[in-house]
Scaffold this motif. Structure first.
Motif, PDB file in Angstrom:
ATOM      1  N   THR A  34      61.472 150.314   2.785  1.00 30.97           N
ATOM      2  CA  THR A  34      60.152 149.358   3.044  1.00 30.97           C
ATOM      3  C   THR A  34      60.977 147.975   2.671  1.00 30.97           C
ATOM      4  OG1 THR A  34      59.079 151.205   3.106  1.00 30.97           O
ATOM      5  CG2 THR A  34      57.883 149.189   3.451  1.00 30.97           C
ATOM      6  N   ALA A  35      60.516 147.467   1.546  1.00 31.81           N
ATOM      7  CA  ALA A  35      61.059 145.854   1.032  1.00 31.81           C
ATOM      8  C   ALA A  35      61.926 145.621   1.702  1.00 31.81           C
ATOM      9  CB  ALA A  35      61.194 146.091  -0.802  1.00 31.81           C
ATOM     10  N   GLU A  36      63.423 146.097   2.340  1.00 31.14           N
ATOM     11  CA  GLU A  36      63.997 145.710   2.511  1.00 31.14           C
ATOM     12  C   GLU A  36      63.790 145.661   4.550  1.00 31.14           C
ATOM     13  OE1 GLU A  36      68.046 146.773   0.485  1.00 31.14           O
ATOM     14  OE2 GLU A  36      67.414 148.028   2.190  1.00 31.14           O
ATOM     15  N   ILE A  37      63.076 146.155   4.944  1.00 27.88           N
ATOM     16  CA  ILE A  37      62.693 146.418   6.379  1.00 27.88           C
ATOM     17  C   ILE A  37      61.703 145.038   6.127  1.00 27.88           C
ATOM     18  CG2 ILE A  37      61.167 146.840   8.124  1.00 27.88           C
ATOM     19  CD1 ILE A  37      64.201 148.199   8.222  1.00 27.88           C
ATOM     20  N   TYR A  38      60.769 144.975   5.194  1.00 29.30           N
ATOM     21  CA  TYR A  38      59.998 143.262   4.955  1.00 29.30           C
ATOM     22  C   TYR A  38      61.142 142.031   5.033  1.00 29.30           C
ATOM     23  CZ  TYR A  38      56.549 140.261   3.911  1.00 29.30           C
ATOM     24  OH  TYR A  38      56.333 139.342   4.293  1.00 29.30           O
ATOM     25  N   LEU A  39      61.819 142.522   4.151  1.00 25.67           N
ATOM     26  CA  LEU A  39      62.602 141.294   4.011  1.00 25.67           C
ATOM     27  C   LEU A  39      63.253 140.551   5.787  1.00 25.67           C
ATOM     28  CD1 LEU A  39      62.043 141.495   0.753  1.00 25.67           C
ATOM     29  CD2 LEU A  39      64.277 140.855   0.534  1.00 25.67           C
ATOM     30  N   LYS A  40      62.816 141.821   5.715  1.00 21.88           N
ATOM     31  CA  LYS A  40      64.828 141.604   7.276  1.00 21.88           C
ATOM     32  C   LYS A  40      63.984 141.074   8.372  1.00 21.88           C
ATOM     33  CE  LYS A  40      67.346 145.108   8.349  1.00 21.88           C
ATOM     34  NZ  LYS A  40      68.235 146.158   7.531  1.00 21.88           N
ATOM     35  N   PHE A  41      62.961 141.724   8.396  1.00 24.47           N
ATOM     36  CA  PHE A  41      61.944 140.937   9.889  1.00 24.47           C
ATOM     37  C   PHE A  41      61.190 140.387   9.387  1.00 24.47           C
ATOM     38  CE2 PHE A  41      62.748 145.854  11.550  1.00 24.47           C
ATOM     39  CZ  PHE A  41      64.075 145.792  12.145  1.00 24.47           C
ATOM     40  N   ALA A  42      60.205 139.843   8.542  1.00 22.87           N
ATOM     41  CA  ALA A  42      59.136 138.719   8.466  1.00 22.87           C
ATOM     42  C   ALA A  42      59.529 138.135   7.920  1.00 22.87           C
ATOM     43  CB  ALA A  42      58.265 139.719   7.470  1.00 22.87           C
ATOM     44  N   LEU A  43      60.582 138.008   6.934  1.00 23.26           N
ATOM     45  CA  LEU A  43      61.151 137.044   6.203  1.00 23.26           C
ATOM     46  C   LEU A  43      62.615 135.975   6.866  1.00 23.26           C
ATOM     47  CD1 LEU A  43      60.100 137.239   2.454  1.00 23.26           C
ATOM     48  CD2 LEU A  43      59.206 136.442   3.725  1.00 23.26           C
ATOM     49  N   GLY A  44      63.626 137.088   7.752  1.00 23.43           N
ATOM     50  CA  GLY A  44      64.225 136.589   8.412  1.00 23.43           C
ATOM     51  C   GLY A  44      65.410 136.610   7.438  1.00 23.43           C
ATOM     52  N   ARG A  45      65.401 137.456   6.324  1.00 22.81           N
ATOM     53  CA  ARG A  45      66.403 137.002   5.953  1.00 22.81           C
ATOM     54  C   ARG A  45      68.027 138.044   6.105  1.00 22.81           C
ATOM     55  NH1 ARG A  45      64.834 135.894   0.457  1.00 22.81           N
ATOM     56  NH2 ARG A  45      63.273 135.549   0.872  1.00 22.81           N
ATOM     57  N   ALA A  46      68.921 136.812   5.992  1.00 21.46           N
ATOM     58  CA  ALA A  46      70.357 137.398   7.011  1.00 21.46           C
ATOM     59  C   ALA A  46      71.529 138.549   6.235  1.00 21.46           C
ATOM     60  CB  ALA A  46      71.047 135.940   7.254  1.00 21.46           C
ATOM     61  N   ASP A  47      71.128 138.942   5.004  1.00 23.45           N
ATOM     62  CA  ASP A  47      71.649 139.457   4.120  1.00 23.45           C
ATOM     63  C   ASP A  47      71.347 140.722   3.600  1.00 23.45           C
ATOM     64  OD1 ASP A  47      74.972 140.173   4.166  1.00 23.45           O
ATOM     65  OD2 ASP A  47      74.221 140.306   1.966  1.00 23.45           O
ATOM     66  N   VAL A  48      69.779 141.652   4.139  1.00 21.97           N
ATOM     67  CA  VAL A  48      69.819 142.546   3.877  1.00 21.97           C
ATOM     68  C   VAL A  48      69.654 143.457   4.671  1.00 21.97           C
ATOM     69  CG1 VAL A  48      67.296 143.145   3.661  1.00 21.97           C
ATOM     70  CG2 VAL A  48      67.504 141.395   2.830  1.00 21.97           C
ATOM     71  N   PHE A  49      69.566 144.846   4.271  1.00 25.97           N
ATOM     72  CA  PHE A  49      70.404 145.669   5.097  1.00 25.97           C
ATOM     73  C   PHE A  49      70.011 146.743   5.246  1.00 25.97           C
ATOM     74  CE2 PHE A  49      73.729 149.163   5.599  1.00 25.97           C
ATOM     75  CZ  PHE A  49      74.339 148.086   7.434  1.00 25.97           C
ATOM     76  N   ALA A  50      69.255 146.997   4.160  1.00 24.84           N
ATOM     77  CA  ALA A  50      68.065 149.156   4.757  1.00 24.84           C
ATOM     78  C   ALA A  50      69.132 150.074   4.773  1.00 24.84           C
ATOM     79  CB  ALA A  50      67.207 148.715   5.317  1.00 24.84           C
ATOM     80  N   ALA A  51      69.528 150.191   3.877  1.00 26.30           N
ATOM     81  CA  ALA A  51      71.175 151.481   4.159  1.00 26.30           C
ATOM     82  C   ALA A  51      70.606 152.793   4.440  1.00 26.30           C
ATOM     83  CB  ALA A  51      72.868 151.118   2.731  1.00 26.30           C
ATOM     84  N   GLY A  52      69.410 152.969   3.849  1.00 23.77           N
ATOM     85  CA  GLY A  52      68.581 153.809   3.828  1.00 23.77           C
ATOM     86  C   GLY A  52      68.300 154.291   5.213  1.00 23.77           C
ATOM     87  N   ASP A  53      68.104 153.836   6.026  1.00 24.04           N
ATOM     88  CA  ASP A  53      67.279 153.901   7.188  1.00 24.04           C
ATOM     89  C   ASP A  53      67.992 154.808   8.101  1.00 24.04           C
ATOM     90  OD1 ASP A  53      65.927 153.094   8.867  1.00 24.04           O
ATOM     91  OD2 ASP A  53      67.370 153.389  10.736  1.00 24.04           O
ATOM     92  N   LEU A  54      67.777 155.933   8.728  1.00 24.10           N
ATOM     93  CA  LEU A  54      68.477 156.687   9.494  1.00 24.10           C
ATOM     94  C   LEU A  54      69.204 156.620  10.415  1.00 24.10           C
ATOM     95  CD1 LEU A  54      66.276 160.387   8.501  1.00 24.10           C
ATOM     96  CD2 LEU A  54      68.298 159.767   7.448  1.00 24.10           C
ATOM     97  N   ALA A  55      68.364 155.793  11.049  1.00 26.14           N
ATOM     98  CA  ALA A  55      69.253 155.567  12.256  1.00 26.14           C
ATOM     99  C   ALA A  55      70.460 154.371  12.312  1.00 26.14           C
ATOM    100  CB  ALA A  55      67.793 154.373  13.386  1.00 26.14           C
ATOM    101  N   LEU A  56      70.435 153.301  10.634  1.00 25.71           N
ATOM    102  CA  LEU A  56      71.736 152.452  10.842  1.00 25.71           C
ATOM    103  C   LEU A  56      72.850 154.003   9.983  1.00 25.71           C
ATOM    104  CD1 LEU A  56      70.280 149.530   8.638  1.00 25.71           C
ATOM    105  CD2 LEU A  56      70.285 149.903  11.290  1.00 25.71           C
ATOM    106  N   GLN A  57      72.447 154.291   9.572  1.00 21.85           N
ATOM    107  CA  GLN A  57      73.040 156.039   9.297  1.00 21.85           C
ATOM    108  C   GLN A  57      74.196 156.389  10.678  1.00 21.85           C
ATOM    109  OE1 GLN A  57      71.688 158.166   6.404  1.00 21.85           O
ATOM    110  NE2 GLN A  57      70.937 156.649   4.503  1.00 21.85           N
TER     111      GLN A  57
END
Length: 208
Positions: A135-158
């Motif tokens: 959840t934190a990584e999703i927030y950083l990626k979409f709301a803060l626009g962080r370029a190197d955050v990944f969210a490896a626990g996401d099933l669709a990414l896997q």
């Protein structure tokens, strides 16, 4: 300096990096161009989006979000004034209603997060009720626009990585983080690419 994804030009720079370092990405990127920015305004509403989307389908999350918006329940003040029954009536599970209420009461300095390095911002967010690393990584990626955050626990990414690299099985979070190491410092662009490849292969979105 914190690298951000703010415009299509940033996505293009990240995609060029992926194509340069990996022939698999070089072949796949033209199939999924253009990659979406997936940016949203930082703050409580973006965190509420991430909480709503935990462990349910994109369609189910969109339905609940629409009901909350219709009920005027997407701000900290509104959540604080709402009863548990109000939140349940909008479609939230009992735990998610409890999480949103607790986060609304926490008084987090949302603006202050933007100045923190990724690890510190994630630590600040995961201290909140119901906010795990995904959840934190999703927030950083979409709301803060962080370029190197990944969210490896996401099933669709896997699953996107399995399809893209024709792996024998879906990689778990640890294996996916290892696979993603060469994609630094643009792993959030790679995530957008994997979600897009998932959509191309499956015909449905893997993330909102």
């Amino acid at each position: 300096m914190i690298r951000l994804i703010q415009t299509e030009a940033d996505l293009a720079e990240g995609a060029a990096h992926l194509a340069r370092i990996c022939p698999v990405w070089a072949k796949a990127l033209p199939l999924i161009d253009p990659l979406p920015l997936r940016r949203r305004e930082a703050g409580f509403a973006a965190m509420a989006d991430a909480i709503i989307g935990q462990q349910i389908s994109v369609a189910a999350a969109a339905s609940i979000r629409a009901r909350l918006e219709t009920a005027g329940l997407m701000s900290e003040a509104a959540i604080r004034a709402a009863t548990p029954d109000d939140l349940r009536a909008a479609g939230l599970s009992r735990p998610k209603a409890r999480y949103l209420a607790a986060i609304a009461e926490a008084g987090l300095d949302w603006d202050g997060l933007s100045a923190l390095p990724d690890d510190e911002a994630i630590a600040r967010l995961t201290a909140l009720p119901g906010v795990g690393v995904w959840t934190a990584e999703i927030y950083l990626k979409f709301a803060l626009g962080r370029a190197d955050v990944f969210a490896a626990g996401d099933l669709a990414l896997q699953e996107g990585a399995r399809l893209l690299y024709t792996l024998p099985e879906r990689p778990g979070p640890t294996a996916l983080r290892v696979l993603a190491e060469p994609w630094r410092p643009w792993r959030a662009v790679a995530a957008r690419g994997l979600w897009a490849y998932y959509r191309l292969a499956k015909g449905r979105e893997g993330v909102t």
